[in-house]
Design a protein around this motif. Structure first.
Motif, mmCIF file in Angstrom:
data_model
loop_
_atom_site.group_PDB
_atom_site.id
_atom_site.type_symbol
_atom_site.label_atom_id
_atom_site.label_comp_id
_atom_site.label_asym_id
_atom_site.label_seq_id
_atom_site.Cartn_x
_atom_site.Cartn_y
_atom_site.Cartn_z
ATOM 1 N N GLN A 21 0.833 -1.202 0.000
ATOM 2 C CA GLN A 21 0.000 0.000 0.000
ATOM 3 C C GLN A 21 0.866 1.249 0.000
ATOM 4 O O GLN A 21 0.561 2.229 -0.683
ATOM 5 N N TRP A 36 -6.863 11.137 -3.508
ATOM 6 C CA TRP A 36 -5.880 10.239 -4.103
ATOM 7 C C TRP A 36 -5.485 9.118 -3.148
ATOM 8 O O TRP A 36 -5.147 8.013 -3.589
ATOM 9 N N THR A 89 2.229 2.145 -3.416
ATOM 10 C CA THR A 89 1.200 2.769 -4.250
ATOM 11 C C THR A 89 1.267 4.285 -4.185
ATOM 12 O O THR A 89 1.016 4.968 -5.181
ATOM 13 N N PHE A 90 1.607 4.835 -3.024
ATOM 14 C CA PHE A 90 1.563 6.285 -2.831
ATOM 15 C C PHE A 90 2.826 7.007 -3.282
ATOM 16 O O PHE A 90 2.839 8.243 -3.330
ATOM 17 N N ALA A 126 -0.450 -0.679 -8.926
ATOM 18 C CA ALA A 126 -1.306 0.451 -8.550
ATOM 19 C C ALA A 126 -0.574 1.772 -8.786
ATOM 20 O O ALA A 126 -1.156 2.733 -9.310
ATOM 21 N N ALA A 127 0.715 1.824 -8.420
ATOM 22 C CA ALA A 127 1.509 3.039 -8.640
ATOM 23 C C ALA A 127 1.635 3.338 -10.131
ATOM 24 O O ALA A 127 1.557 4.504 -10.548
ATOM 25 N N ILE A 167 -1.449 5.051 -11.406
ATOM 26 C CA ILE A 167 -1.452 6.469 -11.009
ATOM 27 C C ILE A 167 -0.509 7.267 -11.919
ATOM 28 O O ILE A 167 -0.867 8.350 -12.394
ATOM 29 N N GLY A 196 -5.744 5.411 -4.416
ATOM 30 C CA GLY A 196 -4.601 4.510 -4.267
ATOM 31 C C GLY A 196 -4.949 3.273 -3.454
ATOM 32 O O GLY A 196 -4.548 2.159 -3.794
#
Length: 171
Positions: free
Chosen positions: A100, A117, A103-104, A160-161, A164, A121
């Protein structure tokens, strides 16, 4: 409660040494993975609490911290699975913390981190963690031990990243 949860032995902290309790406590995400339903989702939601830390550290220090979290997580997840006698138990959520957090990273780098966001995310990471597209599914099935527990979530975090990054590239 799903059928897989019914067949898992309960985690009995009283029968563990103090060091084993500490390891398992970390492995189950400081208790967030002990939720009776959807422990991975609860672990991922708990990881949202790390966002202020990542913002304070900045991008490059966050990358280093997440790398350390992931390397330490290989040991924590493997040891937790060994102590509770269940490989990749759903209650082990340290791997969700690392995935997780990965992802950010694009949002921190681009200076776009906000609560909208953060939720996007979160949803993207959970989608990839549950859906397990290639190569996540292969890794999940074929790689054992702490590395296997961690690596599929790390890849889900990267997927996931990447989503984005693609959004901001084509925006």
């Amino acid at each position: 409660m799903d059928i897989n949860t019914l067949h898992k032995p309960p985690i009995v902290f009283k029968q563990m040494t103090w060091s084993e309790r500490l390891i398992v406590f970390c492995g189950v995400g400081f208790g967030s993975g002990l939720a009776p339903k959807a422990p991975g989702t609860f672990g991922s939601a708990f990881a949202l609490l790390f966002i202020p830390l990542w913002l304070t550290l900045g991008f490059y220090a966050s990358v280093v911290a997440i790398l350390i979290m992931s390397l330490v997580g290989i040991w924590i997840c493997g040891k937790t699975a060994e102590i509770i006698h269940v490989h990749d138990d759903g209650r082990i959520v340290w791997d969700e913390f690392a995935g997780q957090s990965i992802t950010f990273l694009p949002l921190i780098y681009l200076g776009q981190m906000n609560w909208l966001w953060a939720l996007i995310g979160f949803a993207l990471f959970r989608l990839f963690d549950v859906w397990k597209p290639w190569p996540i599914r292969v890794i999940d099935r074929r790689v054992d031990g702490g590395f296997g527990i961690m690596f599929d979530d790390i890849i889900a975090g990267f997927w996931a990243a990447l989503c984005i990054l693609i959004y901001f590239y084509f925006k």
